[in-house]
Structures are given as C-alpha cells and as structure tokens.
Design a protein around this motif. Structure first.
Motif, mmCIF file in Angstrom:
data_model
loop_
_atom_site.group_PDB
_atom_site.id
_atom_site.type_symbol
_atom_site.label_atom_id
_atom_site.label_comp_id
_atom_site.label_asym_id
_atom_site.label_seq_id
_atom_site.Cartn_x
_atom_site.Cartn_y
_atom_site.Cartn_z
ATOM 1 N N VAL A 8 65.615 9.995 73.312
ATOM 2 C CA VAL A 8 66.234 10.730 72.203
ATOM 3 C C VAL A 8 66.239 9.818 70.984
ATOM 4 O O VAL A 8 66.613 8.651 71.079
ATOM 5 C CB VAL A 8 67.675 11.147 72.555
ATOM 6 N N ARG A 9 65.811 10.334 69.841
ATOM 7 C CA ARG A 9 65.745 9.533 68.617
ATOM 8 C C ARG A 9 66.705 10.079 67.569
ATOM 9 O O ARG A 9 66.807 11.285 67.376
ATOM 10 C CB ARG A 9 64.332 9.555 68.026
ATOM 11 N N VAL A 10 67.368 9.166 66.877
ATOM 12 C CA VAL A 10 68.203 9.529 65.737
ATOM 13 C C VAL A 10 67.715 8.696 64.552
ATOM 14 O O VAL A 10 67.903 7.476 64.526
ATOM 15 C CB VAL A 10 69.696 9.239 66.010
ATOM 16 N N PRO A 11 67.054 9.307 63.564
ATOM 17 C CA PRO A 11 66.523 8.536 62.428
ATOM 18 C C PRO A 11 67.634 7.813 61.669
ATOM 19 O O PRO A 11 68.725 8.353 61.474
ATOM 20 C CB PRO A 11 65.856 9.603 61.554
ATOM 21 N N ILE A 12 67.336 6.587 61.268
ATOM 22 C CA ILE A 12 68.278 5.807 60.458
ATOM 23 C C ILE A 12 67.752 5.685 59.030
ATOM 24 O O ILE A 12 68.469 5.949 58.070
ATOM 25 C CB ILE A 12 68.485 4.393 61.056
ATOM 26 N N THR A 13 66.499 5.263 58.894
ATOM 27 C CA THR A 13 65.887 5.142 57.574
ATOM 28 C C THR A 13 64.579 5.917 57.559
ATOM 29 O O THR A 13 63.944 6.106 58.592
ATOM 30 C CB THR A 13 65.597 3.671 57.213
ATOM 31 N N LYS A 14 64.192 6.376 56.385
ATOM 32 C CA LYS A 14 62.950 7.133 56.267
ATOM 33 C C LYS A 14 61.725 6.238 56.397
ATOM 34 O O LYS A 14 60.664 6.672 56.833
ATOM 35 C CB LYS A 14 62.916 7.869 54.921
ATOM 36 N N HIS A 15 61.869 5.004 55.988
ATOM 37 C CA HIS A 15 60.760 4.065 56.085
ATOM 38 C C HIS A 15 61.316 2.649 56.109
ATOM 39 O O HIS A 15 62.500 2.428 55.869
ATOM 40 C CB HIS A 15 59.788 4.230 54.905
ATOM 41 N N THR A 18 78.952 8.296 64.005
ATOM 42 C CA THR A 18 79.234 7.248 63.020
ATOM 43 C C THR A 18 77.969 6.866 62.268
ATOM 44 O O THR A 18 77.987 6.682 61.037
ATOM 45 C CB THR A 18 79.832 6.011 63.711
ATOM 46 N N LEU A 19 76.861 6.754 62.993
ATOM 47 C CA LEU A 19 75.587 6.419 62.363
ATOM 48 C C LEU A 19 75.209 7.474 61.321
ATOM 49 O O LEU A 19 74.822 7.142 60.203
ATOM 50 C CB LEU A 19 74.501 6.301 63.436
ATOM 51 N N LYS A 20 75.330 8.734 61.690
ATOM 52 C CA LYS A 20 74.963 9.805 60.754
ATOM 53 C C LYS A 20 75.855 9.786 59.519
ATOM 54 O O LYS A 20 75.391 10.044 58.401
ATOM 55 C CB LYS A 20 75.046 11.157 61.456
ATOM 56 N N SER A 21 77.122 9.471 59.699
ATOM 57 C CA SER A 21 78.046 9.440 58.557
ATOM 58 C C SER A 21 77.740 8.289 57.608
ATOM 59 O O SER A 21 78.110 8.335 56.431
ATOM 60 C CB SER A 21 79.488 9.341 59.045
ATOM 61 N N MET A 22 77.044 7.239 58.127
ATOM 62 C CA MET A 22 76.746 6.053 57.315
ATOM 63 C C MET A 22 75.297 6.031 56.852
ATOM 64 O O MET A 22 74.868 5.064 56.222
ATOM 65 C CB MET A 22 77.027 4.790 58.133
ATOM 66 N N ARG A 23 74.536 7.065 57.172
ATOM 67 C CA ARG A 23 73.096 7.011 56.928
ATOM 68 C C ARG A 23 72.752 6.762 55.467
ATOM 69 O O ARG A 23 71.848 5.982 55.151
ATOM 70 C CB ARG A 23 72.448 8.305 57.422
ATOM 71 N N ASP A 24 73.478 7.396 54.534
ATOM 72 C CA ASP A 24 73.181 7.192 53.116
ATOM 73 C C ASP A 24 73.379 5.732 52.716
ATOM 74 O O ASP A 24 72.597 5.172 51.943
ATOM 75 C CB ASP A 24 74.058 8.098 52.255
#
Length: 320
Positions: A155-162, A291-297
C-alpha cells in the motif's frame, strides 16, 4: 503445555537487539536475569542458541533457525495485541519505520514530533538505511522510499510529488577544474561516484536536454555507497557529486557547495510511505497515515519548487 513458552520472549528480545543488556532493559529485568532465562531455555531445549563474546552476541545456527520460524508468529501475536487498540480507542505499542538516511533525516523529524504530540502512548523506532528493506522479513511496520522502488503489492501513500536533485561542487573544486556549462563537459571533470546499494551498479548520471534524456558516465576514481559521505567529499573539494537536495540544503545556503548544470538536472520520483496491506486496519498505521496526510503540504514545501517533468524508466536507477 505448561512451560512450553518459558524463555521464548527473552530469546526473541535478545535475538532482536543482539544484546543481553538492551534486551534486559526492554523487558525491565537485569542483564543477569536475562542471561539466566536464556541459560535455562538452552538447557531445556538441549541446544546452544547464542554465541557470546565480550564484544558481541550472535545467533548460532540452531538459534537462527528458531528465530526465523518464531518471528512470523511473533508478528501475528503483536498484530493481534495491537488490534486491541480499537477497543481502547487510542493507538499504542511500537511503530517501526525504515527510511533512507538523508531523506529520512529530512522527512521524519516533523512527522515523528507531531505523532508524539498527538499519540504519546505510541513509541516510534526509526531505522535509516539506504538499502531497500523487506518490511515483513525485517520486522518493520512501514517504510519511506522513492515511489519507483516500492514493490507492487505494498500500500502506498504519496508524500511528495517528486524528489529534487542537484550536481554540486565546492568553490575550491570549481575554481580549480572550472564550472561545466553543458553535460558533455562533465567528461573533463572528476565525479564522486555512487555504487547503488540495492543493485551494486555504479550510478551513471541521468540528465535531460530539451526533453530528451541523456546518461553520462562521469569519470572519477572515488566510489562510495553513502550520500552523506558523498556530500562530505564534495565539501572537501574532491569532485562533483549528484545528490538529493535535502542532503545539501545547508551547504548550498552557506555557500560551501554550488549547484552546476541546473537546467539539465530533472526531478526524480516522489517519496511514498508504504506498508503491507494487512497493516491498514492497525490503529497505529491509521493514525500514521492520517497524520502524514495532514502534514503533506508542509512536507511538500520542503521540496525545492521545480515543476516535475515526464520521467523515463531509467530514472529508477536513481532510487535509494
């Protein structure tokens, strides 16, 4: 069945830590008590499980075989116990995460700090390793890697686009060797070369000109397998290095390293959190993802702001 499992928790603790002292501390007993537990277990089983010297502890062949067979069962037990968190409403236990050295040191501190503030009952263990890690075999709950290096069944959860990369050199090196203005000039320079830990191949620098990918085998007599050492050598003026931006941000800001050939260096694949599908319902994994999704920006803002271009499949060799 009485006594069948006596000493197995101690055995697994010592095997995991490779230390009687660390295992004893983790179980809240004295090293002497831990040693006695292992001694009694070895006597009961009739085999020696550990080789002990004054400097290290290692598994014997019999111990390694026992550990390999017990570890999957231990994982199932830990998962079952962790699932009880659903009934308590709060995640608890231990969350083990692996990440590359430079990228993990850059991405994980704000995430781990936020997790600690929100979920103090949860302990977090981080292992930084540039080699690709088999999460299940190594006992990790989750990992962070470049997206193109992750196995398809995770399962993958993207953190950065590149991911952002640069070719850098120290002012002393550039004053001595000159500043390359186009990729072909790299052939007259000296590179601090990188041997990829996963494949064992020496990385050939991947660049792009007017949308067309190009690969250059920059000459160099020094080959290393660690990003931090590459940066240290570049700072000493040993040559040019092709490294991720997070590893050189401070040195570039302070003028100790300078970027070259920026128009030709393209972004790499983005970072992802990844984990086995069976972990999705674990309370600790749910809160990590939330938590990761909330901090992604905030994490995206740490990547140097270049618009990612279409990548060729060869970019995978840049993965750590």
């Amino acid at each position: 069945m009485d006594g069948t499992f006596d000493g197995l928790a101690a055995f697994l603790a010592v095997a995991n830590h490779k230390s009687f002292t660390a295992a004893a501390a983790g179980m809240g007993v004295s090293p002497t008590a831990m040693s006695q537990k292992i001694k009694l277990l070895e006597q009961r089983l009739g085999v020696v499980l550990f080789q002990r010297t004054t400097r290290r502890v290692s598994l014997t062949e019999a111990g390694a075989n026992l550990f390999a067979r017990l570890k999957p069962a231990l994982t199932e037990v830990e998962d079952a116990l962790a699932a009880l968190g659903d009934y308590r409403g709060r995640p608890s236990g231990r969350l083990r995460i692996t990440a590359p050295r430079a990228s993990g040191a850059w991405l994980l501190p704000p995430l781990v700090t936020r997790m600690g503030e929100l979920y103090p009952e949860l302990s977090i263990e981080i292992c930084l390793d540039d080699a690709f890690i088999d999460l299940v075999a190594s006992g990790f709950d989750a990992g962070i890697r470049l997206g193109d290096a992750i196995e398809k069944d995770m399962v993958r959860v993207p953190i950065t686009k590149h991911s952002a990369w640069s070719i850098v050199g120290a002012p002393s090196y550039l004053a001595r060797a000159g500043r390359p203005r186009k990729p072909e000039e790299l052939l007259r320079h000296h590179a601090i070369r990188q041997r990829m830990i996963t494949t064992g191949v020496v990385y050939r620098w991947e660049l792009e000109r007017q949308g067309k990918p190009m690969t250059i085998d920059v000459p160099g007599t020094v080959v290393v397998n660690d990003i931090g050492l590459m940066v240290a050598l570049a700072l000493e003026g040993a040559g040019l290095a092709y490294v991720p931006d997070e590893a050189i941000a401070d040195a570039v800001a302070e003028g100790r390293l300078e970027r070259v050939l920026e128009p030709f260096v393209t972004p790499g694949p983005g970072f992802c959190l990844y984990f086995p599908a069976r972990m999705q319902e674990q309370p600790k994994m749910k809160v990590l993802v939330e938590t990761l999704k909330s901090m992604r920006d905030d994490l995206l803002a740490r990547v140097r702001g270049a618009t990612p271009k279409t990548k060729t499949t060869s970019t995978a060799s840049r993965s750590k």
